[in-house]
Design an enzyme around this catalytic site. Structure first.
Site, short mmCIF file in Angstrom:
data_model
loop_
_atom_site.label_atom_id
_atom_site.label_comp_id
_atom_site.label_asym_id
_atom_site.label_seq_id
_atom_site.Cartn_x
_atom_site.Cartn_y
_atom_site.Cartn_z
N TYR A 25 -16.87 3.73 5.66
CA TYR A 25 -15.42 3.56 5.86
C TYR A 25 -15.02 4.08 7.25
O TYR A 25 -14.33 3.39 8.01
CB TYR A 25 -14.67 4.30 4.75
CG TYR A 25 -13.20 4.50 5.00
CD1 TYR A 25 -12.29 3.46 4.88
CD2 TYR A 25 -12.69 5.76 5.36
CE1 TYR A 25 -10.94 3.65 5.12
CE2 TYR A 25 -11.35 5.97 5.59
CZ TYR A 25 -10.47 4.91 5.48
OH TYR A 25 -9.13 5.11 5.71
N ASP A 65 -5.06 -12.84 4.53
CA ASP A 65 -6.33 -12.22 4.16
C ASP A 65 -6.93 -11.65 5.44
O ASP A 65 -7.32 -12.39 6.34
CB ASP A 65 -7.28 -13.24 3.53
CG ASP A 65 -8.63 -12.62 3.22
OD1 ASP A 65 -8.77 -11.38 3.38
OD2 ASP A 65 -9.54 -13.37 2.84
N VAL A 97 1.38 3.64 2.28
CA VAL A 97 2.21 3.79 3.49
C VAL A 97 3.14 2.58 3.62
O VAL A 97 4.31 2.73 3.98
CB VAL A 97 1.31 3.95 4.74
CG1 VAL A 97 2.14 3.94 6.02
CG2 VAL A 97 0.49 5.25 4.65
N GLY A 119 0.83 -1.21 0.00
CA GLY A 119 0.00 0.00 0.00
C GLY A 119 0.86 1.25 0.00
O GLY A 119 2.09 1.17 0.05
N THR A 129 -8.09 7.15 10.69
CA THR A 129 -8.44 8.17 9.71
C THR A 129 -9.17 9.39 10.31
O THR A 129 -9.87 9.26 11.31
CB THR A 129 -9.34 7.54 8.63
OG1 THR A 129 -9.83 8.55 7.77
CG2 THR A 129 -10.54 6.82 9.24
N ALA A 173 -5.53 -1.86 4.90
CA ALA A 173 -6.90 -1.41 5.22
C ALA A 173 -7.74 -1.49 3.96
O ALA A 173 -7.21 -1.53 2.84
CB ALA A 173 -6.88 0.02 5.75
N TYR A 174 -9.03 -1.49 4.18
CA TYR A 174 -9.99 -1.35 3.07
C TYR A 174 -10.20 0.16 2.93
O TYR A 174 -10.84 0.77 3.78
CB TYR A 174 -11.28 -2.07 3.46
CG TYR A 174 -12.34 -2.11 2.38
CD1 TYR A 174 -12.67 -3.31 1.75
CD2 TYR A 174 -13.05 -0.97 2.00
CE1 TYR A 174 -13.66 -3.37 0.78
CE2 TYR A 174 -14.03 -1.03 1.03
CZ TYR A 174 -14.34 -2.22 0.43
OH TYR A 174 -15.32 -2.27 -0.54
N1 LIG Z 1 -5.59 6.71 1.78
C1 LIG Z 1 -5.97 7.71 2.57
O1 LIG Z 1 -6.28 8.82 2.09
C2 LIG Z 1 -6.02 7.55 4.05
C3 LIG Z 1 -6.53 8.60 4.84
C4 LIG Z 1 -6.58 8.45 6.22
C5 LIG Z 1 -6.11 7.29 6.82
N2 LIG Z 1 -5.64 6.27 6.03
C6 LIG Z 1 -5.20 5.04 6.69
O2 LIG Z 1 -3.79 4.90 6.51
C7 LIG Z 1 -3.45 3.49 6.44
C8 LIG Z 1 -2.65 3.24 5.18
O3 LIG Z 1 -3.45 3.62 4.06
P1 LIG Z 1 -2.92 3.57 2.56
O4 LIG Z 1 -3.46 4.76 1.87
O5 LIG Z 1 -1.47 3.28 2.55
O6 LIG Z 1 -3.75 2.30 2.02
P2 LIG Z 1 -3.66 1.61 0.58
O7 LIG Z 1 -2.66 2.27 -0.28
O8 LIG Z 1 -5.07 1.45 0.12
O9 LIG Z 1 -3.08 0.17 0.96
C9 LIG Z 1 -3.81 -0.71 1.73
C10 LIG Z 1 -3.22 -2.11 1.52
O10 LIG Z 1 -4.04 -3.02 2.25
C11 LIG Z 1 -4.24 -4.15 1.43
N3 LIG Z 1 -5.45 -4.87 1.77
C12 LIG Z 1 -6.73 -4.50 1.57
N4 LIG Z 1 -7.57 -5.48 1.93
C13 LIG Z 1 -6.79 -6.50 2.39
C14 LIG Z 1 -7.07 -7.80 2.89
N5 LIG Z 1 -8.31 -8.28 2.98
N6 LIG Z 1 -6.04 -8.57 3.27
C15 LIG Z 1 -4.76 -8.12 3.13
N7 LIG Z 1 -4.43 -6.91 2.67
C16 LIG Z 1 -5.44 -6.11 2.29
C17 LIG Z 1 -4.35 -3.57 0.03
O11 LIG Z 1 -4.19 -4.55 -0.95
P3 LIG Z 1 -4.92 -4.35 -2.38
O12 LIG Z 1 -4.41 -3.02 -2.94
O13 LIG Z 1 -4.48 -5.53 -3.15
O14 LIG Z 1 -6.39 -4.29 -2.09
C18 LIG Z 1 -3.22 -2.55 0.05
O15 LIG Z 1 -1.99 -3.12 -0.27
C19 LIG Z 1 -4.79 2.74 6.51
O16 LIG Z 1 -5.03 2.35 7.82
C20 LIG Z 1 -5.80 3.78 6.09
O17 LIG Z 1 -7.09 3.51 6.62
C21 LIG Z 1 -5.56 6.38 4.66
#
Ligand SMILES: NC(=O)c1ccc[n+]([C@@H]2O[C@H](COP(=O)([O-])OP(=O)(O)OC[C@H]3O[C@@H](n4cnc5c(N)ncnc54)[C@H](OP(=O)(O)O)[C@@H]3O)[C@@H](O)[C@H]2O)c1
Length: 301
Positions: free
Chosen positions: A124, A35, A12, A10, A100, A59-60
């Site tokens: 979410y 998973d 991060v 992901g 978040t 995360a989802y």
């Molecule tokens: N993105 C934002 O704007 C944002 C804002 C606030 C907080 N956050 C938080 O920051 C953290 C990091 O976010 P990020 O943006 O780096 O997330 P991201 O880029 O969406 O990456 C999330 C990773 O989790 C994996 N994942 C999803 N479902 C899964 C499952 N069932 N089993 C195993 N792996 C799974 C995804 O795989 P796939 O890609 O293959 O699905 C992806 O590699 C999370 O806790 C998120 O909630 C993010």
């Protein structure tokens, strides 16, 4: 030290691989090896490694899809963190978990602090709040970092989507009545590394006596802007650096003109005062961190 990064592919997660490498042996897990919707695979993963530090960056994160697929979002964002926290507590491992700004409803006029009551307005945010509460309830050694508007030069995010659309279209309409703190994945990973260093005596591999209190902290780049302000900043930067590249004209619009399945908070700016007090950390202004990412995406010829 053994460090397990769950979700290493992901936004991060990719940055964590680099930032945490100096601490010891990294174990990486993504959908291939775990998973998160299946608690047994989580237990097997963690007990098989026996890590000293677990960082859950998975995360989802598909905010709109979560509205119609709440069960999966809840399993990954709500129940999986509980199992991860349970296993980490059993091994006395330090757990870092992310949450978040979308746990808030956006109604506050000033930045949100950790003691403000969360009240999510989308699926979410609700699923992430369940995860936060579960991690805290397990009572193990943990830090939960709430962050916001995450982007990187890789992965799926607003920066990359808008840059792609700006090269394809004449005009882009971008929401101007939601404010928040754009935060680069790189800054989150680097702050996480510093936080681990504040908590663990790296020579002894043991908990430091003067470690910051465990619990919930906001962790975002400083300052605030709207989605429109964020887009303007990087589109103007790219236009200056790449004069021959086609860049769409950008028009500010209210959220009401861009309906999406999930509602978004109007104000989701997070205060970082507790992070400063607890860890002595202050992330740079969002513009500065953005320019660092852009420099990597568009190196000087
Ligand atoms: N993105 C934002 O704007 C944002 C804002 C606030 C907080 N956050 C938080 O920051 C953290 C990091 O976010 P990020 O943006 O780096 O997330 P991201 O880029 O969406 O990456 C999330 C990773 O989790 C994996 N994942 C999803 N479902 C899964 C499952 N069932 N089993 C195993 N792996 C799974 C995804 O795989 P796939 O890609 O293959 O699905 C992806 O590699 C999370 O806790 C998120 O909630 C993010």
């Amino acid at each position: 030290m053994k460090l397990l990064i769950i979700g290493h592919l992901g936004q991060v997660g990719v940055e964590l691989q680099r930032a945490l490498a100096p601490f010891g042996e990294l174990f990486l897990a993504d959908k291939e090896s775990v998973d998160l919707a299946d608690p047994d695979t989580i237990r097997q993963l963690i007990s098989g490694i026996g890590p000293d530090v677990v960082v859950n960056a998975a995360a989802y994160t598909t905010v709109d899809k979560a509205e119609s697929d709440f069960e999966t979002a809840l399993a990954v964002n709500g129940r999986a963190p509980e199992v991860i926290a349970e296993e980490s507590a059993r091994l006395r491992a330090l757990l870092i978990h992310y949450s978040t700004d979308y746990v808030f409803d956006g109604s506050k006029a000033s930045p949100w602090i950790e003691s403000d009551e969360p009240s999510p307005i989308n699926a979410y945010g609700s699923s992430k709040l369940v995860g936060e509460e579960a991690v805290a309830a397990k009572g193990g050694r943990h830090y939960i970092f709430r962050t916001s508007w995450v982007y990187a030069q890789h992965g799926s995010n607003f920066l990359r989507t808008v840059l792609r659309l700006a090269s394809e279209r004449e005009e882009l309409r971008i929401i101007d009545d939601q404010v928040g703190g754009p935060t680069s994945a790189r800054m989150i990973a680097e702050a996480t590394a510093l936080a681990i260093g504040s908590c663990v005596d790296l020579r002894a591999g043991a908990e430091r006596n003067d470690r910051p209190e465990y619990g919930l902290y906001h962790l975002t780049c400083a300052g605030q802007t709207s989605w429109f302000g964020f887009a303007q900043e990087f589109l103007q930067w790219v236009a200056a650096r790449r004069p021959n590249q086609k860049i769409a004209r950008c028009v500010p619009i209210p959220s009401s003109e861009y309906p999406l399945p999930a509602r978004r908070p109007r104000n989701s700016v997070l205060s970082n005062q507790k992070l400063k007090r607890g860890f002595g950390l202050k992330l740079p202004e969002w513009r500065t961190a953005l320019h660092w990412v852009l420099e990597e995406m568009y190196p000087k010829p």
